[in-house]
Design a protein around this motif. Structure first.
Motif, PDB file in Angstrom:
ATOM      1  N   LEU A 168      -3.986   5.831   0.952  1.00 10.45           N
ATOM      2  CA  LEU A 168      -3.406   4.648   0.331  1.00 10.45           C
ATOM      3  C   LEU A 168      -2.378   3.988   1.247  1.00 10.45           C
ATOM      4  O   LEU A 168      -1.688   4.643   2.026  1.00 10.45           O
ATOM      5  CB  LEU A 168      -2.764   5.011  -0.998  1.00 10.45           C
ATOM      6  N   LEU A 169      -2.286   2.677   1.095  1.00 15.14           N
ATOM      7  CA  LEU A 169      -1.322   1.868   1.836  1.00 15.14           C
ATOM      8  C   LEU A 169       0.025   1.854   1.122  1.00 15.14           C
ATOM      9  O   LEU A 169       0.088   1.971  -0.102  1.00 15.14           O
ATOM     10  CB  LEU A 169      -1.815   0.426   1.922  1.00 15.14           C
ATOM     11  N   GLY A 170       1.093   1.665   1.894  1.00 11.13           N
ATOM     12  CA  GLY A 170       2.399   1.446   1.311  1.00 11.13           C
ATOM     13  C   GLY A 170       3.230   2.700   1.172  1.00 11.13           C
ATOM     14  O   GLY A 170       2.725   3.821   1.296  1.00 11.13           O
ATOM     15  N   LYS A 171       4.511   2.498   0.916  1.00 13.64           N
ATOM     16  CA  LYS A 171       5.437   3.600   0.719  1.00 13.64           C
ATOM     17  C   LYS A 171       5.448   4.013  -0.744  1.00 13.64           C
ATOM     18  O   LYS A 171       4.780   3.415  -1.582  1.00 13.64           O
ATOM     19  CB  LYS A 171       6.830   3.188   1.194  1.00 13.64           C
ATOM     20  N   SER A 172       6.205   5.060  -1.056  1.00  9.81           N
ATOM     21  CA  SER A 172       6.219   5.586  -2.422  1.00  9.81           C
ATOM     22  C   SER A 172       6.583   4.499  -3.423  1.00  9.81           C
ATOM     23  O   SER A 172       7.515   3.729  -3.218  1.00  9.81           O
ATOM     24  CB  SER A 172       7.218   6.744  -2.528  1.00  9.81           C
ATOM     25  N   GLY A 173       5.803   4.440  -4.490  1.00 12.55           N
ATOM     26  CA  GLY A 173       6.068   3.464  -5.537  1.00 12.55           C
ATOM     27  C   GLY A 173       5.257   2.190  -5.398  1.00 12.55           C
ATOM     28  O   GLY A 173       5.156   1.416  -6.340  1.00 12.55           O
ATOM     29  N   THR A 174       4.684   1.928  -4.226  1.00  7.62           N
ATOM     30  CA  THR A 174       3.911   0.710  -4.015  1.00  7.62           C
ATOM     31  C   THR A 174       2.613   1.046  -3.300  1.00  7.62           C
ATOM     32  O   THR A 174       2.384   0.632  -2.168  1.00  7.62           O
ATOM     33  CB  THR A 174       4.705  -0.308  -3.172  1.00  7.62           C
ATOM     34  N   LYS A 175       1.767   1.811  -3.936  1.00  5.33           N
ATOM     35  CA  LYS A 175       0.556   2.295  -3.312  1.00  5.33           C
ATOM     36  C   LYS A 175      -0.616   1.336  -3.562  1.00  5.33           C
ATOM     37  O   LYS A 175      -0.843   0.899  -4.702  1.00  5.33           O
ATOM     38  CB  LYS A 175       0.199   3.682  -3.848  1.00  5.33           C
ATOM     39  N   LEU A 176      -1.342   1.026  -2.480  1.00  5.79           N
ATOM     40  CA  LEU A 176      -2.468   0.112  -2.564  1.00  5.79           C
ATOM     41  C   LEU A 176      -3.714   0.760  -1.981  1.00  5.79           C
ATOM     42  O   LEU A 176      -3.653   1.473  -0.979  1.00  5.79           O
ATOM     43  CB  LEU A 176      -2.174  -1.189  -1.799  1.00  5.79           C
ATOM     44  N   LEU A 177      -4.853   0.507  -2.611  1.00  8.32           N
ATOM     45  CA  LEU A 177      -6.145   0.945  -2.099  1.00  8.32           C
ATOM     46  C   LEU A 177      -6.802  -0.232  -1.392  1.00  8.32           C
ATOM     47  O   LEU A 177      -6.813  -1.349  -1.914  1.00  8.32           O
ATOM     48  CB  LEU A 177      -7.031   1.427  -3.246  1.00  8.32           C
ATOM     49  N   ALA A 178      -7.359   0.008  -0.205  1.00 12.82           N
ATOM     50  CA  ALA A 178      -8.056  -1.033   0.547  1.00 12.82           C
ATOM     51  C   ALA A 178      -9.549  -0.770   0.509  1.00 12.82           C
ATOM     52  O   ALA A 178     -10.005   0.371   0.640  1.00 12.82           O
ATOM     53  CB  ALA A 178      -7.561  -1.074   1.989  1.00 12.82           C
ATOM     54  N   SER A 179     -10.336  -1.834   0.345  1.00 13.26           N
ATOM     55  CA  SER A 179     -11.792  -1.735   0.342  1.00 13.26           C
ATOM     56  C   SER A 179     -12.375  -2.806   1.249  1.00 13.26           C
ATOM     57  O   SER A 179     -11.809  -3.894   1.384  1.00 13.26           O
ATOM     58  CB  SER A 179     -12.346  -1.894  -1.085  1.00 13.26           C
ATOM     59  N   GLY A 180     -13.488  -2.487   1.894  1.00 11.95           N
ATOM     60  CA  GLY A 180     -14.134  -3.432   2.793  1.00 11.95           C
ATOM     61  C   GLY A 180     -15.512  -3.795   2.299  1.00 11.95           C
ATOM     62  O   GLY A 180     -16.229  -2.952   1.741  1.00 11.95           O
ATOM     63  N   GLY A 181     -15.904  -5.056   2.515  1.00 12.55           N
ATOM     64  CA  GLY A 181     -17.179  -5.533   2.006  1.00 12.55           C
ATOM     65  C   GLY A 181     -18.186  -5.848   3.090  1.00 12.55           C
ATOM     66  O   GLY A 181     -17.866  -5.913   4.278  1.00 12.55           O
ATOM     67  N   GLU A 182     -19.411  -6.071   2.655  1.00 10.56           N
ATOM     68  CA  GLU A 182     -20.498  -6.386   3.582  1.00 10.56           C
ATOM     69  C   GLU A 182     -20.309  -7.749   4.227  1.00 10.56           C
ATOM     70  O   GLU A 182     -20.884  -8.034   5.285  1.00 10.56           O
ATOM     71  CB  GLU A 182     -21.829  -6.334   2.831  1.00 10.56           C
ATOM     72  N   ASP A 183     -19.512  -8.626   3.617  1.00 11.52           N
ATOM     73  CA  ASP A 183     -19.257  -9.945   4.182  1.00 11.52           C
ATOM     74  C   ASP A 183     -18.065  -9.957   5.139  1.00 11.52           C
ATOM     75  O   ASP A 183     -17.664 -11.022   5.616  1.00 11.52           O
ATOM     76  CB  ASP A 183     -19.021 -10.963   3.059  1.00 11.52           C
ATOM     77  N   GLY A 184     -17.474  -8.773   5.434  1.00  8.88           N
ATOM     78  CA  GLY A 184     -16.345  -8.698   6.350  1.00  8.88           C
ATOM     79  C   GLY A 184     -14.995  -8.870   5.688  1.00  8.88           C
ATOM     80  O   GLY A 184     -13.956  -8.788   6.362  1.00  8.88           O
ATOM     81  N   SER A 185     -14.959  -9.091   4.385  1.00 16.00           N
ATOM     82  CA  SER A 185     -13.685  -9.259   3.685  1.00 16.00           C
ATOM     83  C   SER A 185     -13.083  -7.911   3.322  1.00 16.00           C
ATOM     84  O   SER A 185     -13.788  -6.908   3.172  1.00 16.00           O
ATOM     85  CB  SER A 185     -13.871 -10.097   2.418  1.00 16.00           C
ATOM     86  N   ILE A 186     -11.751  -7.891   3.182  1.00 17.30           N
ATOM     87  CA  ILE A 186     -11.006  -6.685   2.786  1.00 17.30           C
ATOM     88  C   ILE A 186     -10.165  -7.044   1.577  1.00 17.30           C
ATOM     89  O   ILE A 186      -9.491  -8.085   1.566  1.00 17.30           O
ATOM     90  CB  ILE A 186     -10.111  -6.193   3.938  1.00 17.30           C
ATOM     91  N   ARG A 187     -10.187  -6.196   0.574  1.00 13.56           N
ATOM     92  CA  ARG A 187      -9.397  -6.444  -0.629  1.00 13.56           C
ATOM     93  C   ARG A 187      -8.442  -5.285  -0.885  1.00 13.56           C
ATOM     94  O   ARG A 187      -8.780  -4.127  -0.625  1.00 13.56           O
ATOM     95  CB  ARG A 187     -10.307  -6.681  -1.841  1.00 13.56           C
ATOM     96  N   LEU A 188      -7.264  -5.624  -1.415  1.00 10.47           N
ATOM     97  CA  LEU A 188      -6.247  -4.639  -1.754  1.00 10.47           C
ATOM     98  C   LEU A 188      -6.118  -4.553  -3.260  1.00 10.47           C
ATOM     99  O   LEU A 188      -6.121  -5.571  -3.963  1.00 10.47           O
ATOM    100  CB  LEU A 188      -4.892  -5.012  -1.142  1.00 10.47           C
TER     101      LEU A 188
END
Length: 477
Positions: free
Chosen positions: A204-224
């Motif tokens: 996960l991204l971020g420091k404690s308390g602000t955790k984000l999951l990153a995902s990547g798509g077939e179109d090259g986009s990334i979402r948090l």
């Protein structure tokens, strides 16, 4: 360490017996920290009585006489042998399964997680009774593309300390969704990608308390996505655009957990700053490589990119390529890293190679494979290698490169198939346990081995040749 003069008590006021008694309540990692604190605590942490207790708790069927000295050395030798699979009597099961992609097989403590098609199976193995149970969970409408485990306490599902050591399963799918699983149910479905989701970040991204999951798509986009959001709140945070090809790998920088690294199928690397997600330009660095991307690993402020036939180090502070650490023609098939030892392993055709990161030099060749070495596991004790044309996975000592043994991907009766193509489809290793997935014309099986309580050491004659690590070439006369 000096005694206090104000009447308070310090560790220096305790005698050796008292310190040893206190240390007897500690686990292995805490004992290691205690031993590094000072000379007095070092002596207490190395007490034979402590290590006899650890030995007895770990392997109750074995015995160290009370008068024996060197209990710590005996414990560490036994622990290392168990983790290197140097025994002939593991607890062993064959479990039914389809041929699996490599990333779809993993351990979750005592469970084995495998994704097959659009479903997940959770295999529970009871090594005391030799029984297994299987729980199948389904919710995706198409093929699962990636499986990750994340700590439960970093999600909105966490409620109390009793759950602190539990994990949740996160899956991405070709049905354009991401699902969060816990207790056999899909707890949350993340919708936002307009194309199949190709991969998820390894943590996960971020420091404690602000955790984000990153995902990547077939179109090259990334979402948090925010995993701390309750069911009533929208988990979507931001979208990153910049890649022109499908996302192959996502990872988080070790020196700065707010930095996300992504590499697409055209081997273009980008670095994103999650703290700038609300701005139009969150990309803070980029670099290009040649060939097909095989993997990316971070250690401190460096990123190691395996692509084409080489592994290259990139300094994330400047986005400059530091050096080509390894070159393995004609192309790489796999890549693993042991940062604490400054070593990396690359898998090529019919062999793996060990490289010293500091000297950018090949130090050993791990050969004997029948085809591409597509899978490598590396930890502090061993290296395990295998590929789709191998009937066996090979286990090597991490410290000296000696071949410990070869293990069949699955049982004997399924390897006698004449000219039929058989081999390794997936592998997961966790300490003293290994599970391998085999494929062939007949039933596909997972073979589970647990060496935790093994006692019959393999014969020396069955072990491989002496070490090839660190040998300098013989000078010609």
């Amino acid at each position: 360490m000096e005694a206090a003069t104000d009447g308070s008590r310090t560790l220096a006021d305790l005698n050796a017996d008292a310190l040893t008694h206190c240390a007897s309540f500690l686990g292995l990692s805490d004992l290691a920290r205690m031993a590094m604190a000072c000379r007095t605590l070092h002596q207490a942490a190395y007490s034979d009585s402590i290590w006899r207790r650890l030995f007895r708790e770990s392997w109750p069927q074995n015995f160290i006489p009370l008068e024996t000295s060197g209990a710590r050395a005996a414990y560490l030798a036994r622990r290392n042998a168990v983790r290197q699979f140097k025994f002939d009597d593991p607890v062993m099961f064959n479990l039914p399964a389809y041929a699996l992609p490599q990333s779809h097989l993993l351990f979750d403590r005592d469970d084995i997680i495998l994704a097959q098609g659009s479903s997940i199976q959770i295999l529970k193995v009871d090594t005391s009774t030799w029984e297994t149970t299987c729980e199948a969970i389904r919710a995706h409408n198409s093929r699962i593309t990636c499986v990750r485990l994340i700590p439960l306490n970093e999600t909105f599902l966490f409620r109390n300390e009793m759950q602190k050591n539990e994990n949740t399963i996160v899956t991405s799918s070709s049905d354009h969704t991401i699902r969060l699983w816990w207790k056999g149910r899909s707890q949350r479905c993340f919708k936002g990608h307009n194309v199949p989701v190709t991969t998820l970040a390894d943590r996960l991204l971020g420091k404690s308390g602000t955790k984000l999951l990153a995902s990547g798509g077939e179109d090259g986009s990334i979402r948090l996505w925010s995993l701390g959001s309750s069911v009533k709140r929208q988990p979507f945070v931001a979208t990153f655009h910049g890649h022109e090809r499908p996302i192959s790998f996502l990872t988080v920088a070790e020196h700065n957990p707010s930095l996300l690294l992504s590499i697409s199928k055209d081997a273009k690397l980008r670095v994103w700053d999650a703290t700038m997600a609300s701005r139009s330009s969150s990309c803070v660095g980029m670099s290009a490589f040649s060939g097909h991307p095989v993997g990316i690993k971070c250690h401190e402020s460096l990123c190691y990119v395996a692509s084409g036939s080489s592994v290259t180090a990139v300094d994330l502070r400047t986005m400059k390529k530091v050096s080509a650490i390894a070159t393995h023609p004609p192309k790489l098939h796999s890549f693993a890293m042991a940062p604490s030892k400054s070593l990396i392993w690359t898998g090529g055709d019919e062999k793996a190679i060990l490289w010293d990161v500091r000297r950018a030099k090949a130090m050993a060749v791990l050969d004997g494979h029948l085809g591409p070495v597509a899978m490598i596991h590396a930890d502090g004790s061993k290296v395990v290698t295998g590929g789709p044309k191998d009937l066996y996975v090979k286990v090597w000592e991490a410290d000296n490169g000696a071949l410990v043994r070869s293990l069949e991907c699955y049982s004997d009766d399924l390897t006698e198939v004449g000219d039929e193509e058989v081999g390794l489809s997936a592998m997961a290793v966790d300490g003293c346990r290994i599970v391998t997935g085999g494929f062939g014309e007949g039933p596909h099986l997972l073979c589970f081995r647990d060496y935790s309580n093994s006692s019959v050491l393999i014969a020396d004659r069955e072990q491989g040749p002496s070490s090839k690590f660190w040998e300098e070439p013989a000078s010609s006369s």
